[in-house]
Motif scaffolding. Structure first.
Motif, PDB file in Angstrom:
ATOM      1  N   ALA B 140      35.052  52.910  48.434  1.00  0.00           N
ATOM      2  CA  ALA B 140      36.004  52.515  47.250  1.00  0.00           C
ATOM      3  C   ALA B 140      36.318  50.966  47.095  1.00  0.00           C
ATOM      4  N   ASP B 141      36.480  50.250  48.127  1.00  0.00           N
ATOM      5  CA  ASP B 141      36.772  48.770  48.083  1.00  0.00           C
ATOM      6  C   ASP B 141      35.778  48.018  47.431  1.00  0.00           C
ATOM      7  N   ALA B 142      34.453  48.527  47.409  1.00  0.00           N
ATOM      8  CA  ALA B 142      33.226  48.026  47.007  1.00  0.00           C
ATOM      9  C   ALA B 142      33.060  48.197  45.641  1.00  0.00           C
ATOM     10  N   GLY B 143      33.927  49.292  45.037  1.00  0.00           N
ATOM     11  CA  GLY B 143      33.989  49.536  43.556  1.00  0.00           C
ATOM     12  C   GLY B 143      32.780  50.645  43.500  1.00  0.00           C
ATOM     13  N   LYS B 225      44.600  56.074  51.366  1.00  0.00           N
ATOM     14  CA  LYS B 225      44.932  55.532  49.921  1.00  0.00           C
ATOM     15  C   LYS B 225      45.864  54.238  50.062  1.00  0.00           C
ATOM     16  N   LEU B 228      44.257  50.941  50.596  1.00  0.00           N
ATOM     17  CA  LEU B 228      43.388  50.411  49.429  1.00  0.00           C
ATOM     18  C   LEU B 228      44.320  50.036  48.375  1.00  0.00           C
ATOM     19  N   LYS B 229      45.499  50.442  48.369  1.00  0.00           N
ATOM     20  CA  LYS B 229      46.626  50.083  47.300  1.00  0.00           C
ATOM     21  C   LYS B 229      47.357  48.779  47.898  1.00  0.00           C
ATOM     22  N   TYR B 232      45.030  45.963  46.936  1.00  0.00           N
ATOM     23  CA  TYR B 232      45.043  45.460  45.258  1.00  0.00           C
ATOM     24  C   TYR B 232      46.463  45.288  44.939  1.00  0.00           C
ATOM     25  N   GLN B 235      47.855  42.711  42.307  1.00  0.00           N
ATOM     26  CA  GLN B 235      47.381  42.667  41.043  1.00  0.00           C
ATOM     27  C   GLN B 235      48.344  43.922  40.429  1.00  0.00           C
ATOM     28  N   GLU B 236      48.784  44.766  41.139  1.00  0.00           N
ATOM     29  CA  GLU B 236      49.802  45.838  40.548  1.00  0.00           C
ATOM     30  C   GLU B 236      50.921  45.287  39.974  1.00  0.00           C
ATOM     31  N   ASP B 238      51.638  41.871  39.513  1.00  0.00           N
ATOM     32  CA  ASP B 238      51.563  41.000  38.557  1.00  0.00           C
ATOM     33  C   ASP B 238      51.441  41.689  37.033  1.00  0.00           C
ATOM     34  N   VAL B 239      50.660  42.988  37.120  1.00  0.00           N
ATOM     35  CA  VAL B 239      50.504  43.715  35.768  1.00  0.00           C
ATOM     36  C   VAL B 239      51.843  44.079  35.309  1.00  0.00           C
TER      37      VAL B 239
END
Lengths: 241, 252
Positions: B140-143, B225, B228-229, B232, B235-236, B238-239
């Motif tokens: 999942a981390d690798a997209g 979960k 992973l969260k 990232y 970004q959450e 910042d958004v």
């Protein structure tokens, strides 16, 4: 919503992971990066949710570049073929630059191709075609396509390329103006820059900053302030010398 | 019966060992994760999708998934684990691949390969399950497009007790029957993508064990979960403060 049973489980711009429930009910529609299983819509990859009316889609936060027709990329020559070059596109698939697409001039059959592009050279090129089997063609008979000489090349996350370019290229031209560097941003995540060595460093630092904080609003202003303060510092430094 | 409570001090038979996970631990990999369950530690690194050679391994319809399971020489109980591929590690690589296959969708990447390397600096039973948990976070981390995060745990019986997440002492219990059943579950549908067994078990106990496994897997899934969260999360945040200005996203 017309149907009270439809519930959105996430907010716009939440980070979601594969399998996470985004919405329950038939009122929402799955789009890029999401899928429906019976009543629920779930994430089909890691990304940021965007809710556009009833449509749910994901913005990828990671993942490899996939070649797309029309993209300007920076590629490296990795092999010399009978009538062209094979270039590495910083993606799972390499591309072919045909002799006829290599330059606006005429290259004679049987000419020494390394005179034009040798192994390890970088070029900026446009992707002209991608087949279903991911055979990629690039061309250099396009505006902006050229052989890259001098400067340096850095790798950035391909998902952050739109942030680095900015709206109508606003971000990249801001960096260009402030540092006086020439910059080319390839869609495949390779960035070429050339200028005064110190300014190159500053430009790289700025790009890394955008890459890290890419989703903040008013990013352009923030970067402007950052560049201004750093430029002042360098000026002092120069005067001391 | 001499087996009346968990050897490592756990309170209940349906209790798993303490778990933790972190994504993005190997900077050069496209995706990576570490997953710890008790004393078992699994690192997973994902490279790709990338070009696949030799060419005859390529599949023109879809990308392929390749898993590599490896225990480090010092990872056992003190005896040196012989390094290099073995019959056992090849089998586990294969079942890991099959456990992950149902969730990953590599149809966008024909002729390419996604490599998953799973390494164990320390093991105390349940390593294939820990490996699968780490690998799905790393993918999942690798997209990589995937429909779910696979979570895995072992269940089984020791003596007359049905339990989850056996540690090595329980697996090696000698005074009564032991069954060790590693299972991998797709949390969103409850489907099983791995089911192996070492030992014997009655039908009733098997069903009971699998039920307990499903409960444990839900716990593991929430840790995955979370990992992973957390990676990232920047970004959450910042958004969140960019909500005022729409249209910051345009795709070119």
């Amino acid at each position: 919503m017309s149907d009270v049973t439809s519930v959105l489980k996430v907010q716009s711009r939440d980070v979601v992971v594969p399998g996470e429930v985004l919405a329950v009910g038939m009122d929402y529609l799955p789009s890029f990066g999401t899928y429906r299983s019976r009543e629920t819509i779930r994430a089909a990859r890691l990304g940021l949710v965007t809710v556009e009316g009833k449509v749910l889609k994901l913005i990828p936060l990671s993942g490899a570049y996939l070649p797309k027709r029309g993209d300007m990329i920076i590629a490296k020559v990795i092999d010399i073929l009978m009538s062209g070059w094979r270039v590495d596109t910083n993606s799972p698939y390499s591309a072919v630059l045909q002799l006829k697409d290599a330059s606006s001039g005429y290259i004679e059959k049987g000419a020494d191709l390394t005179k034009y592009f040798a192994l390890g050279d970088y070029v900026s090129a446009i992707i002209t075609n991608v087949t279903s089997q991911k055979l990629v063609d690039v061309s250099m008979r396009e505006p902006g396509a050229r052989k890259i000489i001098g400067g340096r090349i850095i790798e950035v996350s391909t998902n952050k390329v739109p942030r680095i370019i900015g709206k109508q290229g606003s971000m990249v031209s801001l960096i260009k103006e402030a540092t006086g560097c020439k910059i080319t941003v390839g869609q495949n995540g390779l960035v070429w820059l050339e200028g005064h060595p110190l300014m190159e460093n500053l430009a790289v630092e700025t790009i890394r900053k955008i890459e890290k904080e890419g989703h903040i609003s008013g990013m352009t202003d923030k970067i402007k302030a950052f560049l201004d303060s750093r430029l002042k510092e360098t000026k002092h430094f120069d005067e001391e010398q | 019966m001499t087996y009346t409570k968990r050897f490592d001090g756990r309170k209940a038979f349906d209790e798993i060992r303490p778990i933790s996970a972190k994504a993005g631990v190997i900077p050069r990999a496209h995706g990576s994760a570490v997953f710890t369950i008790g004393k078992t530690v699994a690192y997973a690194a994902v490279y790709g999708p990338r070009e696949l050679h030799p060419k005859f391994l390529q599949n023109p319809k879809t990308g392929i998934l390749r898993c590599h399971y490896n225990m480090m020489p010092f990872s056992g109980s003190g005896e040196r684990v012989k390094p290099g591929p073995s019959r056992r590690s090849r089998e586990i690589s294969l079942v890991t691949e099959k456990a992950l296959q149902p969730v990953v969708d590599l149809s966008q990447f024909p002729n390419a390969v996604v490599d998953v390397f799973i390494e164990f600096p320390q093991t105390d039973a349940g390593s294939r399950c820990a490996g699968i948990c780490a690998a799905s976070i790393a993918l999942a981390d690798a997209g990589i497009p995937m429909t779910d995060l696979v979570a895995a745990v072992s269940v089984g019986i020791v003596d007359d007790k049905v339990l989850v997440d056996l540690n090595y002492d329980e697996e090696a219990y000698e005074e009564g029957p032991v069954a060790d059943i590693p299972v991998a579950i797709l949390p969103s549908t409850g489907e099983f993508s791995l089911l192996q067994m070492d030992g014997e078990i009655s039908k009733e106990n098997l069903l009971k064990a699998l039920k307990m496994g499903q409960k444990a897997v839900a716990q593991i899934n929430s840790v995955q979960k979370q990992a992973l969260k957390e990676k990232y999360a920047g970004q959450e945040a910042d958004v969140a403060d960019s909500n005022t200005s729409g249209g910051e996203y345009h795709d070119e």
